[in-house]
Design a protein around this motif. Structure first.
Motif, PDB file in Angstrom:
ATOM      1  N   GLU A 179       0.814  -1.204   0.000  1.00  0.00           N
ATOM      2  CA  GLU A 179       0.000   0.000   0.000  1.00  0.00           C
ATOM      3  C   GLU A 179       0.854   1.262   0.000  1.00  0.00           C
ATOM      4  OE1 GLU A 179      -3.179   0.022  -0.656  1.00  0.00           O
ATOM      5  OE2 GLU A 179      -3.037  -2.169  -0.787  1.00  0.00           O
ATOM      6  N   LEU A 182       1.779   1.768  -3.621  1.00  0.00           N
ATOM      7  CA  LEU A 182       0.632   2.258  -4.380  1.00  0.00           C
ATOM      8  C   LEU A 182       0.319   3.715  -4.035  1.00  0.00           C
ATOM      9  CD1 LEU A 182      -1.679  -0.897  -4.313  1.00  0.00           C
ATOM     10  CD2 LEU A 182      -0.104  -0.137  -6.118  1.00  0.00           C
ATOM     11  N   ASP A 183       0.559   4.115  -2.790  1.00  0.00           N
ATOM     12  CA  ASP A 183       0.385   5.519  -2.422  1.00  0.00           C
ATOM     13  C   ASP A 183       1.368   6.415  -3.172  1.00  0.00           C
ATOM     14  OD1 ASP A 183      -1.684   4.967  -0.695  1.00  0.00           O
ATOM     15  OD2 ASP A 183      -0.442   5.047   1.132  1.00  0.00           O
ATOM     16  N   ALA A 186       0.137   6.699  -6.708  1.00  0.00           N
ATOM     17  CA  ALA A 186      -1.027   7.583  -6.752  1.00  0.00           C
ATOM     18  C   ALA A 186      -0.619   9.046  -6.640  1.00  0.00           C
ATOM     19  CB  ALA A 186      -2.006   7.218  -5.635  1.00  0.00           C
ATOM     20  N   ARG A 188       2.013  10.205  -7.914  1.00  0.00           N
ATOM     21  CA  ARG A 188       2.806  10.480  -9.124  1.00  0.00           C
ATOM     22  C   ARG A 188       4.220  10.955  -8.756  1.00  0.00           C
ATOM     23  NH1 ARG A 188      -2.542  12.217 -10.572  1.00  0.00           N
ATOM     24  NH2 ARG A 188      -3.265  11.271 -12.549  1.00  0.00           N
ATOM     25  N   ASP A 198      -6.314  10.664 -14.198  1.00  0.00           N
ATOM     26  CA  ASP A 198      -6.741  10.038 -12.944  1.00  0.00           C
ATOM     27  C   ASP A 198      -7.346   8.660 -13.156  1.00  0.00           C
ATOM     28  OD1 ASP A 198      -5.857  12.269 -11.627  1.00  0.00           O
ATOM     29  OD2 ASP A 198      -7.853  13.120 -11.274  1.00  0.00           O
ATOM     30  N   LEU A 201      -4.622   6.160 -14.195  1.00  0.00           N
ATOM     31  CA  LEU A 201      -3.750   5.864 -13.063  1.00  0.00           C
ATOM     32  C   LEU A 201      -4.452   4.926 -12.083  1.00  0.00           C
ATOM     33  CD1 LEU A 201      -0.924   6.644 -11.923  1.00  0.00           C
ATOM     34  CD2 LEU A 201      -2.104   8.328 -10.512  1.00  0.00           C
ATOM     35  N   ALA A 202      -5.719   5.182 -11.811  1.00  0.00           N
ATOM     36  CA  ALA A 202      -6.476   4.317 -10.900  1.00  0.00           C
ATOM     37  C   ALA A 202      -6.567   2.899 -11.455  1.00  0.00           C
ATOM     38  CB  ALA A 202      -7.867   4.895 -10.668  1.00  0.00           C
ATOM     39  N   ILE A 205      -3.173   1.219 -10.935  1.00  0.00           N
ATOM     40  CA  ILE A 205      -2.992   0.841  -9.534  1.00  0.00           C
ATOM     41  C   ILE A 205      -3.791  -0.417  -9.208  1.00  0.00           C
ATOM     42  CG2 ILE A 205      -3.549   1.557  -7.172  1.00  0.00           C
ATOM     43  CD1 ILE A 205      -2.758   4.417  -8.037  1.00  0.00           C
TER      44      ILE A 205
END
Length: 233
Positions: A179, A182-183, A186, A188, A198, A201-202, A205
């Motif tokens: 996580e 992934l943060d 997110a 960038r 967005d 990118l989502a 992820i």
């Protein structure tokens, strides 16, 4: 998608806290590897090109100073020419060489006008293709499209007049919570991710999360690889 300048303006507030840049075991390893490759000696003039606040370059020269006589040069001298035209003995381009559009001209100017006789330039970058980061396929494609290969960089340095251009790769075993990774994506934290809106990118992820195989504590492991290109005047 945002420009690279806008991207770094947006992420500046937390960029230094990313696991690849904050102080800790990984940065200590990176500092040791780069300082050894620079062959820094006490009193060396180091120009850290695109080095943000200059903290990494300053740490390199401080470490070299500790290895030599106790007399310590000033911060301005440690950081090299800075605003002036005095030649430096070492030039460091750490994780920045994929940004300049006129890279060949920069290398030629550095060789002719910035480095003293016997000086060295060290390019620190990452592989174009042989990477181990938890990316999704489109992110790998974007990375490869914007990352020059080590062979091309070495050829450009030779064309600029550098001699004894040597390429090596250093590896480090990274471990972090899935996580957390992934943060960072997110947020960038690398310009690669600024090329995705967005929604894209989502989706990326979500793809990484679905493919990941974290351990019982939720941690993932991957290999960080640094390409070091040492070019001597």
């Amino acid at each position: 998608m945002a420009s690279e300048a806008a991207h770094y303006d947006a992420v500046a507030q937390h960029y230094g806290e990313a696991d690849f840049y904050k102080r800790g075991p990984y940065r200590d390893w990176q500092l040791a590897v780069i300082r050894a490759a620079l062959r820094l000696e006490p009193g060396a003039r180091l120009a850290d090109v695109g080095g943000g606040d200059g903290a990494f370059g300053l740490d390199c020269v401080r470490a070299a100073s500790r290895a030599g006589p106790s007399r310590s040069p000033s911060r301005r001298r440690r950081l090299g020419a800075g605003r002036g035209r005095a030649r430096c003995s070492r030039l460091l381009l750490k994780e920045v060489v994929h940004h300049p559009a006129a890279r060949a001209a920069f290398f030629a100017d550095a060789r002719a006008n910035r480095l003293a006789a016997g000086g060295r330039a060290l390019v620190v970058t990452r592989p174009r293709v042989d990477i181990d980061y938890p990316f999704w396929d489109a992110a790998r494609d974007v990375w490869a499209a914007h990352q020059p290969s080590e062979a091309d960089l070495a050829d450009e340095l030779r064309a600029a007049g550098f001699s004894a251009v040597d390429v090596s790769v250093e590896a480090y075993a990274m471990e972090m919570p899935l996580e957390r990774w992934l943060d960072l994506v997110a947020a960038r934290f690398w310009s690669t991710f600024a090329h995705f809106d967005d929604a894209a990118l989502a989706a990326g992820i979500a793809d990484v999360r679905a493919r990941a195989t974290p351990d019982a504590a939720g941690a993932i492991r991957f290999e960080e690889r640094l390409v070091l290109i040492d070019a001597q005047v």
